[in-house]
Design an enzyme around this catalytic site. Structure first.
Site, short mmCIF file in Angstrom:
data_model
loop_
_atom_site.label_atom_id
_atom_site.label_comp_id
_atom_site.label_asym_id
_atom_site.label_seq_id
_atom_site.Cartn_x
_atom_site.Cartn_y
_atom_site.Cartn_z
N HIS A 174 63.90 42.52 79.46
CA HIS A 174 63.47 43.90 79.72
C HIS A 174 64.62 44.90 79.60
CE1 HIS A 174 59.33 43.12 81.37
NE2 HIS A 174 59.83 41.90 81.35
N ASP A 386 69.00 52.30 78.71
CA ASP A 386 67.77 51.79 79.33
C ASP A 386 67.09 50.87 78.33
OD1 ASP A 386 65.91 51.68 81.39
OD2 ASP A 386 65.78 53.85 81.58
#
Ligand code: GDG
Length: 506
Positions: A174, A386
């Site tokens: 992720h 991110d």
């Protein structure tokens, strides 16, 4: 190969929240969030299971039969089995807070200066991954598909093999995967890379992450050949083949757009606006984390107020920060820095009827969060790095009036998909972000609509169900008969799809 019977999801935390109330009684609530929404129906329909840590130490329960009862109630409510992995306080400290969050998290987010390469963490990380593998061995069989999630559990496939257990395994990261010059600093670089190569399918958020991974494999391992292009490529060794794909995670578009359109949320959004009248509202929503770039964002906002006087009194930043990893000193220092900056900006600029920054430090109910998404004309999403950033997608899905502007960091995975409609910024460039705030503030309605419509279309097309479908499709495409019940139906915002819709050939 025999047919795949069930899906087993493995993640650090189980998708439930355990709380002890004022009456000292433990209660269980099903977790929320995109992963649970998307995987829940698949697990229910196939009698699947979820393996993870409970988030509490079992020694806190005097009576383990009570815990079993809580879990079976949780399983009843969610519709699939929940299999806890028990961790001691010491294991949580060294595997989770230590190796995962003091080493892998900062390194993989290009912030190696924040790494604490404490050698004692590694063996606990290995041992805990071994525990997770043990739980997989115990609760699954050879014809189940095992889908492991995220950086805390990189070693699970390798540990399974060491136990002599054969499973078809997939892994999704992720967070970003760093380029070679960063990855190479990791004292356990070879172990981590070799462990990743033990999965059958590896999924990354973006093509760039996949390229970084393949670059590291090429430079640091011998005898691995990269073949193929497109959505899923292959890494081939003498003994085996690992498929490697980019699968950008997304959100349940229908859920956010639907919630934003409900009368309750519309009313709440009106109340927010009525209390902050005659100005543009700009929203930031982040977990308390140094990767999210909140101090830099506040500096850019005050720079915008300095450089563009017309913004004063005409724009308010609503910054929501959700408490996270609270026991860590670094996070506490970050909170103090944010609060100092908010205090300074408000102290310098507040005027009668106008406060520049509204600061909220708590988690909101989903409906309240969506009301803020709906009420704010600009979203300022500026992480330093991110994996994806779901807030950017949720803001657009909730912007049902299609008049909002998204300012987005070029270092968020989401930028790869959203660059056409967002105003992309370098979060380290304070003047650049200040300029983008001014550009968003002055952008005419027609341009805002064109950009927002295009953003919403792309999120609708590639929602969380598309993500699950493409990963599962790639995960079993080697032998379709191994996952035969493709008539499995997943509800989507656009009706119903089968589990292989949207998947790509290997
Ligand atoms: C990791 C990766 C990747 C936020 N405030 C509230 C609230 N939230 C929810 C949002 C969103 C989630 O938290 C945050 O997701 P992000 O993607 O922005 O960030 P991470 O938590 O760091 O997630 C990231 C993600 O995994 C998925 O792969 O995108 O890159 O770092 O869903 O809605 N939810 C509620 N109240 C709040 O106040 N209910």
């Amino acid at each position: 190969m025999s047919e795949t019977r069930r899906l087993a999801v493995v993640s650090n935390r189980l998708p439930i929240v355990l709380n002890r109330g004022d009456d000292e009684k433990w209660r269980i609530t099903p977790g929320s969030g995109g992963l649970v929404t998307a995987l829940g129906p698949v697990l229910r329909d196939r009698g699947g299971l979820w393996i993870g840590w409970l988030g509490a130490n079992s020694d806190e329960f005097q009576d383990t039969s009570f815990l079993d009862e809580l879990l079976s109630r949780g399983a009843e409510e969610s519709g699939y089995a929940l299999k806890p992995v028990d961790l001691s306080a010491e294991e949580v400290r060294k595997y989770y807070f230590g190796f995962s969050n003091e080493i892998l998290w900062p390194l993989f987010h290009d912030l190696s200066g924040r790494c604490n390469f404490e050698p004692g963490y590694w063996e606990v990380y290995e041992a805990v991954n071994g525990k997770f593998a043990q739980a997989v061995a115990e609760h699954t069989s050879e014809d189940d598909y095992v889908w492991v999630h995220d950086y805390q559990l990189i070693l699970v496939a390798e540990k399974l093999k060491q136990l002599g257990i054969r499973r078809n395994t997939g892994f999704f990261l992720h967070i970003p995967f760093p380029p070679l010059d960063l990855f190479i600093r990791l004292p356990w670089r070879f172990q981590i890379l070799n462990a990743l190569l033990q999965y059958d399918l590896l999924g990354f958020q973006t093509v760039r992450d996949r390229r970084n991974f393949i670059g590291c494999v090429r430079a640091l391992t011998k005898g691995v050949k990269a073949c193929g292009h497109g959505h899923v490529s292959r890494l081939v060794t003498l003994e085996r083949e690992v498929r490697v794909g980019a699968f950008p995670i997304s959100i349940d578009y229908g859920e956010f757009a639907g919630l934003a359109s409900t009368p309750g949320v519309a009313e709440r959004a009106r109340t927010i606006r009525a209390n902050l009248p005659n100005r543009r509202l700009m929203l930031g929503v982040d977990r308390l984390d140094y990767t999210k770039g909140i101090p830099d964002r506040l500096k850019a906002f005050v720079t915008a107020l300095d450089r563009y006087p017309e913004l004063r009194g005409a724009i308010t930043l609503v910054q929501i920060v959700v408490p996270s990893r609270e026991s860590i000193r670094e996070y506490d220092l970050l909170k103090q820095e944010i609060e100092r900056l908010v205090g300074e900006i408000n102290g310098q600029y507040t005027d009668v009827g106008w406060t520049p920054v509204i600061y909220i430090f708590r988690s909101l109910h989903r409906a309240d969060l969506v009301a803020y998404y709906r009420a704010c004309e600009i979203a300022l999403v500026t992480p330093l790095k991110d994996g994806m950033n779901l807030v950017a997608k949720e803001y657009c899905a909730s912007n049902t009036r299609e008049n909002g502007v998204l300012i987005l960091s070029e270092f968020a995975g989401a930028a790869a998909q959203m660059h056409h409609g967002a105003l992309l910024v370098n979060p380290y460039d304070v003047y650049g972000v200040a300029r983008a705030i001014h550009d968003a503030f002055t952008m005419d309605l027609e341009e805002r609509r064109t950009r927002m419509k295009s953003l919403r279309r792309s999120i609708l097309r590639q929602d969380i169900f598309h993500w699950v479908n493409s990963f599962l499709g790639a995960g079993i495409a080697r032998d379709l008969s191994s996952f035969p019940r493709m008539e499995l139906f997943i509800p989507t915002s656009r009706g119903v799809r089968t589990a292989l819709d949207g998947s790509s050939p290997p």
